[in-house]
Design a protein around this motif. Structure first.
Motif, PDB file in Angstrom:
ATOM      1  N   ARG A  46      -5.424  20.264  13.556  1.00 23.45           N
ATOM      2  CA  ARG A  46      -4.732  21.685  14.356  1.00 23.45           C
ATOM      3  C   ARG A  46      -3.858  21.120  15.318  1.00 23.45           C
ATOM      4  NH1 ARG A  46      -6.376  26.897  14.547  1.00 23.45           N
ATOM      5  NH2 ARG A  46      -8.811  26.569  13.952  1.00 23.45           N
ATOM      6  N   ALA A  48      -4.201  20.026  18.061  1.00 21.73           N
ATOM      7  CA  ALA A  48      -4.521  20.640  19.500  1.00 21.73           C
ATOM      8  C   ALA A  48      -5.607  19.832  20.355  1.00 21.73           C
ATOM      9  CB  ALA A  48      -4.979  22.127  19.222  1.00 21.73           C
ATOM     10  N   ASN A  76      -9.462  29.564  23.412  1.00 20.79           N
ATOM     11  CA  ASN A  76      -7.906  29.164  23.798  1.00 20.79           C
ATOM     12  C   ASN A  76      -7.982  27.517  23.597  1.00 20.79           C
ATOM     13  OD1 ASN A  76      -6.043  27.733  25.918  1.00 20.79           O
ATOM     14  ND2 ASN A  76      -4.903  29.649  24.983  1.00 20.79           N
ATOM     15  N   GLY A  79      -2.095  23.006  22.955  1.00 20.67           N
ATOM     16  CA  GLY A  79      -1.555  22.353  21.776  1.00 20.67           C
ATOM     17  C   GLY A  79      -1.185  20.858  22.382  1.00 20.67           C
ATOM     18  N   ASN A  83       2.965  20.936  21.201  1.00 21.09           N
ATOM     19  CA  ASN A  83       2.699  21.927  20.233  1.00 21.09           C
ATOM     20  C   ASN A  83       2.154  22.954  20.903  1.00 21.09           C
ATOM     21  OD1 ASN A  83       2.488  22.893  17.582  1.00 21.09           O
ATOM     22  ND2 ASN A  83       0.454  22.068  17.091  1.00 21.09           N
ATOM     23  N   ASN A  85       0.171  26.146  22.434  1.00 22.72           N
ATOM     24  CA  ASN A  85      -1.571  26.663  22.453  1.00 22.72           C
ATOM     25  C   ASN A  85      -1.970  27.651  21.331  1.00 22.72           C
ATOM     26  OD1 ASN A  85      -1.384  25.355  24.661  1.00 22.72           O
ATOM     27  ND2 ASN A  85      -1.635  26.892  26.206  1.00 22.72           N
ATOM     28  N   TRP A  86      -3.086  27.508  21.206  1.00 19.69           N
ATOM     29  CA  TRP A  86      -3.905  28.441  20.132  1.00 19.69           C
ATOM     30  C   TRP A  86      -4.643  29.452  20.720  1.00 19.69           C
ATOM     31  CZ3 TRP A  86      -3.453  27.950  14.555  1.00 19.69           C
ATOM     32  CH2 TRP A  86      -2.569  26.663  14.335  1.00 19.69           C
ATOM     33  N   SER A 117      -5.220  33.956  14.718  1.00 23.09           N
ATOM     34  CA  SER A 117      -4.703  33.010  15.510  1.00 23.09           C
ATOM     35  C   SER A 117      -3.352  33.294  15.899  1.00 23.09           C
ATOM     36  CB  SER A 117      -4.800  31.734  14.411  1.00 23.09           C
ATOM     37  OG  SER A 117      -6.100  31.862  13.776  1.00 23.09           O
ATOM     38  N   THR A 118      -3.249  32.830  17.127  1.00 24.38           N
ATOM     39  CA  THR A 118      -1.803  33.192  17.524  1.00 24.38           C
ATOM     40  C   THR A 118      -1.277  31.645  18.031  1.00 24.38           C
ATOM     41  OG1 THR A 118      -2.014  35.424  18.478  1.00 24.38           O
ATOM     42  CG2 THR A 118      -0.143  34.237  19.466  1.00 24.38           C
ATOM     43  N   HIS A 119       0.136  31.398  17.424  1.00 26.57           N
ATOM     44  CA  HIS A 119       0.492  29.986  17.709  1.00 26.57           C
ATOM     45  C   HIS A 119       1.948  29.923  17.847  1.00 26.57           C
ATOM     46  CE1 HIS A 119       0.688  25.781  17.657  1.00 26.57           C
ATOM     47  NE2 HIS A 119       0.996  25.831  16.646  1.00 26.57           N
ATOM     48  N   ASN A 120       2.411  29.555  18.686  1.00 24.41           N
ATOM     49  CA  ASN A 120       4.033  29.362  18.890  1.00 24.41           C
ATOM     50  C   ASN A 120       4.653  30.765  18.688  1.00 24.41           C
ATOM     51  OD1 ASN A 120       4.120  26.549  19.589  1.00 24.41           O
ATOM     52  ND2 ASN A 120       3.989  25.861  17.397  1.00 24.41           N
ATOM     53  N   GLN A 162       1.289  26.679  11.018  1.00 24.30           N
ATOM     54  CA  GLN A 162       1.551  25.284  11.338  1.00 24.30           C
ATOM     55  C   GLN A 162       1.994  24.492  10.071  1.00 24.30           C
ATOM     56  OE1 GLN A 162      -0.740  22.795  14.253  1.00 24.30           O
ATOM     57  NE2 GLN A 162      -1.347  21.704  12.655  1.00 24.30           N
TER      58      GLN A 162
END
Length: 355
Positions: A46, A48, A76, A79, A83, A85-86, A117-120, A162
């Motif tokens: 991941r 993170a 939460n 990253g 990278n 955060n998730w 999932s929320t990422h970037n 990712q």
């Protein structure tokens, strides 16, 4: 490596928590709420750092071993190496299997559900499955501490959050409370019955303490089973006792008692014209109905063994719950004497047949 470590934790927690159940009947079936906080240690896939979160569960106690629970969660993760955060938001449906219920109660848990999932700046819905082990510790009938360790599998189904993978492997450590709703049900314990009165005195010209009609070594004054077969092992009350002890709330005969029951079979064959009743008795712990059913099933199990492969109409079985105590139910020693299987004979014993 992460999955192997989690499996080892679950195994050690389970093996270190074994205990003996203390009751024949479990009555608690309440609903409960379970708020919790979570520490998350992600796998290397991941990219993170560890993170934190929390959630709330709503569950129901199904029986002595099983809880079903619906959980909502938010977590939460920071990253690694710039990278992003998730943010993880979702829920699971859990099944918790308790080895036993006591002040300290260990359990294994599996859960399935979904997570967003929320990422970037991108979001994707996915599947999660969890498995682990934990425990509850009861501080009050309506307040328990709870903690567990879980392995989590997360698949985001080509959401492209990712590069390189959509499968993630995380470890979660949960710590929180369980708050059951309502009063905790308690088993009804019947009032102790008085010790049975001694038999009516014999006529003055006869001294029953010096008489033993069935030759079992117990005088007529205290013999509660005056037609016992000669030469068999009897209790202090002159009854033919077949000592068969069962696991908690079970009616399956353990192999260790087979040799003793085989001797009983041989003894009964020497008296083909005599009728026998296999009697199941209990102490007065738990409800009367539960003990009646338990005594009947255990008496029937012994009867089936004594008549295995044949039909013998001269052997019957009957459960008496706690109706026929031979000792007081006010002490553990007395209750242990009352939890028994015994054989009673109809009519006087005759001489054994010639071989």
């Amino acid at each position: 490596m992460l999955k192997k470590s989690l499996l080892a934790i679950a195994t050690i927690t389970t093996l270190g928590s074994l205990s003996t159940a203390q009751a024949d009947e479990f009555l608690d079936d309440r609903w409960y709420a379970a708020p919790f906080g979570t520490f998350v240690q992600p796998g290397g896939d991941r990219s993170a750092h560890s993170g934190w979160g929390g959630g709330l569960g709503l569950g129901k106690i199904i029986n002595e071993h099983l809880n079903i629970e619906v959980r909502g969660l938010y977590q939460n993760l920071e990253g690694a190496k710039a990278n992003g955060n998730w943010d993880l938001t979702g829920g699971t449906v859990d099944a918790q299997y308790f080895l036993f219920r006591d002040t300290f109660s260990p359990y294994a848990v599996i859960g399935v559900g979904g997570i967003n999932s929320t990422h970037n700046g991108d979001s994707g819905a996915g599947f999660i499955g969890e498995a682990g082990a934990g425990f509850t510790y009861e501080l009050h009938d309506n307040f328990l501490i709870r903690s567990d360790v879980r392995y989590r599998y997360n698949n985001n189904f080509n959401a492209k959050l990712q590069p390189g993978t959509e499968e993630f492997h995380d470890m979660t450590v949960n710590l929180g409370f369980v708050i059951p709703f309502g009063e905790k049900p308690k088993a009804v314990v019947a009032k102790a019955e008085p010790t049975p009165p001694p038999p009516a005195p014999m006529p003055a010209k006869l001294d029953c303490s010096k008489m033993d009609d069935d030759k079992d070594g117990v005088n007529n004054c205290v013999d509660k089973c005056p037609t016992t077969l000669p030469g068999v092992e009897v209790s202090i009350y002159g009854c033919w006792i077949v000592e068969v002890k069962f696991d908690n709330d079970k009616d399956v005969i353990k192999p260790q008692y087979f040799p003793k029951l085989d001797k009983v079979v041989d003894r009964i064959k020497q008296y083909p014209d005599m009728a026998f009743e296999v009697q199941g008795h209990t102490s007065n712990t738990g409800s009367y109905k539960h003990n009646m059913d338990l005594s009947e099933r255990r008496a029937l199990a012994v009867k089936k063994y004594l008549t295995k492969g044949t039909h013998n109409p001269n052997i019957s079985s009957h459960g008496y719950s706690w109706d026929k105590p031979v000792d007081t139910n006010e002490t553990e020693e007395g209750r242990a004497n009352n939890r028994r299987v015994q054989l009673e004979v109809d009519g006087k014993a005759q001489q054994p047949l010639k071989k």
